[in-house]
Design a protein around this motif. Structure first.
Motif, mmCIF file in Angstrom:
data_model
loop_
_atom_site.group_PDB
_atom_site.id
_atom_site.type_symbol
_atom_site.label_atom_id
_atom_site.label_comp_id
_atom_site.label_asym_id
_atom_site.label_seq_id
_atom_site.Cartn_x
_atom_site.Cartn_y
_atom_site.Cartn_z
ATOM 1 N N GLY A 39 0.800 -1.232 0.000
ATOM 2 C CA GLY A 39 0.000 0.000 0.000
ATOM 3 C C GLY A 39 0.827 1.274 0.000
ATOM 4 N N ASN A 40 2.155 1.153 -0.045
ATOM 5 C CA ASN A 40 2.999 2.359 -0.092
ATOM 6 C C ASN A 40 2.885 3.015 -1.461
ATOM 7 O OD1 ASN A 40 4.144 1.891 2.523
ATOM 8 N ND2 ASN A 40 5.308 0.219 1.559
ATOM 9 N N VAL A 41 2.773 4.324 -1.437
ATOM 10 C CA VAL A 41 2.562 5.050 -2.689
ATOM 11 C C VAL A 41 3.814 5.845 -3.060
ATOM 12 C CG1 VAL A 41 1.185 6.836 -3.828
ATOM 13 C CG2 VAL A 41 0.088 5.265 -2.205
ATOM 14 N N GLU A 42 4.245 5.677 -4.289
ATOM 15 C CA GLU A 42 5.376 6.464 -4.787
ATOM 16 C C GLU A 42 4.891 7.318 -5.970
ATOM 17 O OE1 GLU A 42 9.524 5.804 -7.273
ATOM 18 O OE2 GLU A 42 8.483 4.045 -6.476
ATOM 19 N N VAL A 43 5.080 8.616 -5.847
ATOM 20 C CA VAL A 43 4.670 9.484 -6.960
ATOM 21 C C VAL A 43 5.763 9.442 -8.025
ATOM 22 C CG1 VAL A 43 4.079 11.832 -7.670
ATOM 23 C CG2 VAL A 43 3.325 10.977 -5.434
ATOM 24 N N LYS A 44 5.393 9.000 -9.209
ATOM 25 C CA LYS A 44 6.377 8.860 -10.288
ATOM 26 C C LYS A 44 6.500 10.141 -11.100
ATOM 27 C CE LYS A 44 7.554 4.429 -10.657
ATOM 28 N NZ LYS A 44 8.956 4.054 -10.410
ATOM 29 N N LYS A 45 5.383 10.851 -11.217
ATOM 30 C CA LYS A 45 5.402 12.028 -12.092
ATOM 31 C C LYS A 45 4.157 12.858 -11.827
ATOM 32 C CE LYS A 45 6.818 14.132 -15.966
ATOM 33 N NZ LYS A 45 8.148 14.682 -16.077
ATOM 34 N N GLU A 46 4.318 14.178 -11.872
ATOM 35 C CA GLU A 46 3.145 15.043 -11.742
ATOM 36 C C GLU A 46 2.939 15.768 -13.059
ATOM 37 O OE1 GLU A 46 2.779 16.409 -7.236
ATOM 38 O OE2 GLU A 46 4.789 16.767 -8.059
ATOM 39 N N LEU A 47 1.696 15.869 -13.466
ATOM 40 C CA LEU A 47 1.397 16.506 -14.753
ATOM 41 C C LEU A 47 0.316 17.570 -14.571
ATOM 42 C CD1 LEU A 47 0.829 13.280 -16.932
ATOM 43 C CD2 LEU A 47 2.908 14.670 -16.891
ATOM 44 N N SER A 48 0.476 18.658 -15.303
ATOM 45 C CA SER A 48 -0.609 19.650 -15.358
ATOM 46 C C SER A 48 -1.273 19.491 -16.707
ATOM 47 C CB SER A 48 -0.051 21.066 -15.241
ATOM 48 O OG SER A 48 0.385 21.281 -13.940
ATOM 49 N N LEU A 49 -2.510 19.049 -16.680
ATOM 50 C CA LEU A 49 -3.196 18.788 -17.952
ATOM 51 C C LEU A 49 -4.129 19.944 -18.306
ATOM 52 C CD1 LEU A 49 -4.064 15.011 -17.439
ATOM 53 C CD2 LEU A 49 -2.104 16.000 -18.627
ATOM 54 N N GLU A 50 -4.274 20.146 -19.595
ATOM 55 C CA GLU A 50 -5.129 21.231 -20.068
ATOM 56 C C GLU A 50 -6.562 20.727 -20.233
ATOM 57 O OE1 GLU A 50 -3.379 22.561 -23.725
ATOM 58 O OE2 GLU A 50 -1.510 23.169 -22.741
ATOM 59 N N LYS A 51 -7.461 21.670 -20.259
ATOM 60 C CA LYS A 51 -8.856 21.314 -20.567
ATOM 61 C C LYS A 51 -8.890 20.674 -21.956
ATOM 62 C CE LYS A 51 -13.184 24.003 -21.152
ATOM 63 N NZ LYS A 51 -14.182 23.155 -21.352
ATOM 64 N N GLY A 52 -9.614 19.580 -22.055
ATOM 65 C CA GLY A 52 -9.751 18.935 -23.365
ATOM 66 C C GLY A 52 -8.584 18.038 -23.742
ATOM 67 N N GLU A 53 -7.610 17.918 -22.851
ATOM 68 C CA GLU A 53 -6.444 17.090 -23.165
ATOM 69 C C GLU A 53 -6.795 15.612 -22.971
ATOM 70 O OE1 GLU A 53 -2.923 18.597 -21.453
ATOM 71 O OE2 GLU A 53 -1.664 16.949 -22.149
ATOM 72 N N ILE A 54 -6.284 14.786 -23.884
ATOM 73 C CA ILE A 54 -6.504 13.336 -23.757
ATOM 74 C C ILE A 54 -5.298 12.733 -23.050
ATOM 75 C CG2 ILE A 54 -6.827 11.162 -25.018
ATOM 76 C CD1 ILE A 54 -8.027 12.793 -27.316
ATOM 77 N N LEU A 55 -5.569 11.873 -22.082
ATOM 78 C CA LEU A 55 -4.477 11.174 -21.401
ATOM 79 C C LEU A 55 -4.728 9.674 -21.506
ATOM 80 C CD1 LEU A 55 -1.916 11.610 -19.549
ATOM 81 C CD2 LEU A 55 -3.447 11.095 -17.644
ATOM 82 N N ASP A 56 -3.703 8.936 -21.926
ATOM 83 C CA ASP A 56 -3.827 7.480 -22.019
ATOM 84 C C ASP A 56 -2.858 6.832 -21.020
ATOM 85 O OD1 ASP A 56 -5.038 8.253 -24.490
ATOM 86 O OD2 ASP A 56 -3.088 8.048 -25.483
ATOM 87 N N GLY A 57 -3.239 5.647 -20.574
ATOM 88 C CA GLY A 57 -2.328 4.840 -19.766
ATOM 89 C C GLY A 57 -2.348 3.429 -20.329
ATOM 90 N N MET A 58 -1.205 2.786 -20.369
ATOM 91 C CA MET A 58 -1.169 1.426 -20.934
ATOM 92 C C MET A 58 0.016 0.654 -20.373
ATOM 93 S SD MET A 58 -0.033 2.808 -24.669
ATOM 94 C CE MET A 58 -0.826 4.387 -24.432
ATOM 95 N N ARG A 59 -0.078 -0.666 -20.441
ATOM 96 C CA ARG A 59 1.006 -1.479 -19.893
ATOM 97 C C ARG A 59 1.357 -2.599 -20.854
ATOM 98 N NH1 ARG A 59 0.507 -6.925 -16.559
ATOM 99 N NH2 ARG A 59 -0.866 -7.580 -18.211
ATOM 100 N N MET A 60 2.643 -2.917 -20.882
ATOM 101 C CA MET A 60 3.053 -4.119 -21.612
ATOM 102 C C MET A 60 3.625 -5.091 -20.590
ATOM 103 S SD MET A 60 5.659 -4.755 -24.756
ATOM 104 C CE MET A 60 4.550 -4.424 -26.089
ATOM 105 N N SER A 61 3.108 -6.321 -20.611
ATOM 106 C CA SER A 61 3.548 -7.309 -19.643
ATOM 107 C C SER A 61 4.894 -7.894 -20.067
ATOM 108 C CB SER A 61 2.493 -8.416 -19.539
ATOM 109 O OG SER A 61 3.098 -9.620 -19.102
ATOM 110 N N CYS A 62 5.829 -7.832 -19.142
ATOM 111 C CA CYS A 62 7.176 -8.350 -19.409
ATOM 112 C C CYS A 62 7.107 -9.856 -19.656
ATOM 113 C CB CYS A 62 8.054 -8.025 -18.202
ATOM 114 S SG CYS A 62 9.630 -8.839 -18.194
ATOM 115 N N LYS A 63 6.297 -10.527 -18.816
ATOM 116 C CA LYS A 63 6.188 -11.978 -18.925
ATOM 117 C C LYS A 63 5.592 -12.353 -20.288
ATOM 118 C CE LYS A 63 4.141 -15.722 -16.232
ATOM 119 N NZ LYS A 63 2.729 -15.820 -16.659
ATOM 120 N N ALA A 64 4.498 -11.677 -20.644
ATOM 121 C CA ALA A 64 3.844 -11.984 -21.924
ATOM 122 C C ALA A 64 4.780 -11.677 -23.089
ATOM 123 C CB ALA A 64 2.551 -11.186 -22.053
ATOM 124 N N LEU A 65 5.536 -10.594 -22.965
ATOM 125 C CA LEU A 65 6.449 -10.209 -24.036
ATOM 126 C C LEU A 65 7.527 -11.267 -24.244
ATOM 127 C CD1 LEU A 65 7.604 -8.037 -26.016
ATOM 128 C CD2 LEU A 65 8.915 -7.139 -24.092
#
Ligand SMILES: NC(=O)C1=CN([C@@H]2O[C@H](COP(=O)(O)OP(=O)(O)OC[C@H]3O[C@@H](n4cnc5c(N)ncnc54)[C@H](OP(=O)(O)O)[C@@H]3O)[C@@H](O)[C@H]2O)C=CC1
Ligand SMILES: O=C(O)CCC(=O)C(=O)O
Ligand SMILES: [Mg+2]
Length: 742
Positions: A207-233
């Motif tokens: 449950g420990n939280v590490e902040v990796k990056k902070e972003l200031s997003l604009e109105k109307g901005e699209i943000l995507d998140g995605m993962r590639m599995s190392c094992k599957a790769l």
């Protein structure tokens, strides 16, 4: 005529384009001087970027201007007029080679700290990281992209078609990509209703939280998140290798480790450690001590074991050969020198490598130097499918025919580091836990379960570039009266968000009579190819990665190389950047110069870029002479194509320098013959006559130097005087040009 502050900034880059610049620029300046236009060189070469990063290590005389910073600021100027030639997007092995060359030349710059431990090393690494990969284009591309093959270029390809390999229906070549566990299968996407700050966080199992990056997003901005599995790769790689071995087809990997400079080197590294699994299992500990980094390719092993005693080294080399023997045959970069597809991550770059393979009847070069069918592995499935569609199409219909096929111009979304292009600082190799994006008040916008070694990344797409992209697409469809297709996949979370915007913004335009549609990637490419073989044109309107892929893929079929494309970036702030072609810096062209003093780089992209740059200068500064130079340059380029005065691949025949001579001759003749500005015509009449009368002599002077190694020193930071001697060997031409400068 206004003559105030009219400057074209012409970039000095690397390898073949920088050699070509040395020969072309004096010709260009002779003409522009007559219109009061200054052509200023801005050095953004890899070497110059390294030097300008460490001014404190250099003497006063050694210091150089930070050309990229300068141009980056200039992109915000509505009057900006930049001609951008392709530059090296450096992999780590290339950067290290460049550093070594500069050090040998007496520049006291630090080594690249591969395994940075101390604060000082970490600081050096951070500075070098800004130079790695696609470090230039994202800074300069403050606009979307408009790439197409002008009519004269298409006519040339129809008249002098390049060779195309034959496609057999029995070809076993195919694209292979992941069906699960990749970015495509995990993509999530949101559009910000209001501007706001978000945090990218990693939460460990406790449950420990590490902040990796902070972003200031604009109105109307699209943000995507995605993962590639190392094992599957890794499992996927293993399967592809076993399958290739069993079925007796060659294995090849196609990624973009330069542009996707954080995620793809990791993917590449997994391919290396899976292919050479036994080597890494057996010698893993030693490799760690030696600092081997598989992300830099198997060459990293060879580099690091070079310092070991011979007997120890030979055991490792034998183990490497053992792997090569029991794994499938691997596609070669250079079969004579034994350089494989997994040697360094910058040798095989998907945007150029897949089209080259398809153009070649689906074959790549095998270890025995023979062309062979191949399993083209592109782990990430999002865009890989289009290549399978084209392969299927060629198997059914045969190779494309450059003499009859239509054209596929592209309008590409790329401004403000759109999509994957700007994901590097938001890409992480994770531990086991959860990666999530949360708002300032703690609302979770998206999250993924991740395992150790997975790659997680976020991509941003701002609203302003999307609006501009839609506008550009409508304009291009209207201007060329050609159907335009937005390639948007309704199976993709990101594309669904983008589709909403496209539908909304299209309402802002009069699209009466235009044929504008939205299709999935597969539908779009099939529809486009069906039209293509009937000689019909179709505009592709795409996101950033497809822009990159398609502007090599179709031009390489249509024209043999993307270097012949007109590539315009209308900047959001009103300035213009004119890129030359869509191809790269063609390192193997330099090799030919070094060995035989023949440069087969085709500067057509530069000619086309310069004509639009001058046209823009003419309009913005009310400079009629610039407009005349633009029109006459276009006519000269047309004549050059008609007479086939483009560089030949063969030493001894017309090369880049000779092609520049003909451009100068035809351009001078065109200016001399126009009647809009008689003073200008009179001025260039003499040059036209001198060049025409001395044609044979100049061509002989340009050919005489060919056939033996070019007396040029340096590669990344070549001595400019020696380059000048090599690239400007005709005294007759040099004297005539100097005399005509106004
Ligand atoms: N805009 C930019 O700044 C770009 C930079 N790059 C960078 O360029 C480097 C090399 O990339 P790579 O993927 O190999 O792509 P290249 O486009 O350099 O090479 C692929 C092939 O295209 C042909 N070609 C390209 N340009 C010309 C030209 N002007 N005249 C004649 N032939 C040409 C050559 O093919 P053939 O052998 O058939 O003659 C060449 O071997 C990398 O560092 C990459 O990052 C790549 C793309 C764009
Ligand atoms: O920026 C780069 O690394 C290459 C860009 C490229 O290939 C393109 O824009 O076509
Ligand atoms: Mg490209």
């Amino acid at each position: 005529m206004t003559t105030t502050n009219q400057t074209i900034y012409y970039t000095l880059t690397d390898e073949a384009p920088s050699l070509a610049t040395c020969s072309l620029l004096p010709i260009v300046r002779t003409f522009t001087s007559a219109a009061g236009i200054d052509v200023k060189i801005t050095d953004i070469s890899l070497a110059s970027r390294v030097l300008s990063t460490f001014p404190e290590k250099l003497t006063e005389e050694q210091r150089v201007e930070d050309g990229l910073k300068f141009l980056g600021a200039l992109t915000q100027d509505p009057d900006a007029n930049i001609i951008k030639l392709p530059n090296i997007s450096a992999s780590i092995p290339q950067l290290k080679a460049c550093i070594a060359e500069l050090q040998a030349q007496g520049y006291d710059i630090p080594n690249f700290p591969e395994d940075a431990q101390t604060d000082e090393e970490k600081e050096i690494l951070a500075r070098y990281s800004k130079i790695l990969g696609s470090a230039v284009n994202p800074v300069l591309r403050e606009g979307n992209s408009d790439r197409r093959a002008p009519g004269a270029v298409k006519a040339f390809a129809r008249k002098f078609p390049h060779s195309m390999g034959k496609w057999s229906k029995a070809s076993r070549t195919h694209a292979d990509y992941m069906t699960d566990g990749d970015f495509f299968s995990s993509e999530q996407s949101i559009t910000m209703e209001d501007a706001g700050d978000v945090r990218i966080e990693f939460v460990d199992p406790a449950g420990n939280v590490e902040v990796k990056k902070e972003l200031s997003l604009e109105k109307g901005e699209i943000l995507d998140g995605m993962r590639m599995s190392c094992k599957a790769l890794r499992e996927f790689f293993e399967e592809t290798m076993n399958d290739a071995k069993e079925t007796g087809v060659m294995w090849s990997l196609h990624v973009k480790a330069t542009m996707m400079k954080v995620s793809h080197p990791i993917v590449f590294g997994h391919a290396v450690t899976v292919f050479y699994k036994e080597v890494f299992d057996k010698h893993g500990e030693l490799f760690k001590e030696l600092g081997v980094n598989p992300n830099n390719g198997i060459s990293s092993v060879y580099d690091k074991i070079a310092s070991l005693p011979r007997s120890q080294r030979e055991i490792i080399e034998e183990d490497i050969h053992e792997c090569l023997a029991h794994r499938p045959e691997m596609a070669m970069v250079d079969s004579v020198k034994g350089i494989t597809n997994l040697h360094v991550p910058s040798d095989v770059i998907v945007d150029a490598s897949m089209p080259a393979m398809i153009r070649n009847g689906g074959k790549m070069w095998g270890p025995d130097g023979k062309p062979k069918d191949t399993k083209a592995v592109m782990p990430e499935s999002t865009y890989a499918r289009i290549y399978q569609d084209m392969i299927n199409f060629c198997k059914t219909n045969g190779a494309f025919d450059p003499t009859t096929m239509g054209s596929v111009p592209n309008v590409g979304l790329m401004a403000k580091k759109a999509e994957e292009y700007g994901s590097h600082d938001k890409t992480f190799e994770t531990d086991t836990g959860v990666m999530r994006v949360v708002t300032a008040d703690g609302t979770v916008l998206m999250q993924h379960d991740v395992e150790k070694g997975d790659i997680w990344r976020a991509c941003q797409t701002k609203d302003e570039p999307v609006r501009d992209w839609v506008k550009l697409a409508v304009n291009r469809a209207r201007l060329s009266n050609t159907p335009a297709i937005f390639w948007l996949d309704q199976e993709r979370a990101h594309d669904l968000e983008l589709t909403k915007k496209v539908k909304e913004y299209l309402k802002d335009y009069d699209t009466e009579g235009l044929d504008i549609s939205i299709k999935s990637y597969s539908q779009a490419i099939r529809f486009t190819m069906d039209r293509l073989i009937r000689g019909q044109d179709t505009i592709s309107v795409t996101g950033n990665v497809l822009r990159d892929y398609l502007t090599d893929l179709f031009p390489i079929m249509e024209l043999g190389t993307s270097a012949k494309m007109l590539s315009i970036v209308p900047m959001l702030k009103g300035g213009g950047m004119y890129e030359t072609g869509a191809g790269g810096s063609a390192p193997k062209h330099v090799q030919q110069v070094q060995e035989e003093n023949h440069l087969r780089w085709d500067s057509l992209g530069e000619f086309l870029a310069l004509a639009v740059s001058l046209e823009d200068m003419g309009m913005k500064h009310d400079n009629p002479r610039a407009a005349i130079l633009s029109k006459t340059l276009d006519a000269a380029t047309g004549k050059l194509l008609e007479n086939n005065k483009t560089p030949s691949r063969k030493t001894g025949e017309l090369d880049n320098r000779g092609s520049h001579f003909y451009l100068g001759l035809y351009w001078a003749q065109e200016v001399a013959n126009q009647t809009e500005d008689l003073e200008l015509a009179a001025h260039f009449k003499e040059l036209a006559e001198t060049l025409a009368n001395n044609e044979e002599k100049i061509i002989a002077e340009l050919a005489a130097c060919q056939g033996s190694p070019a007396p040029m020193t340096g590669y990344y930071h070549a001595d400019r005087e020696s380059v000048k001697k090599v690239m400007r060997p005709s005294n007759t031409l040099n004297t005539a040009l100097a005399k005509a400068v106004k």
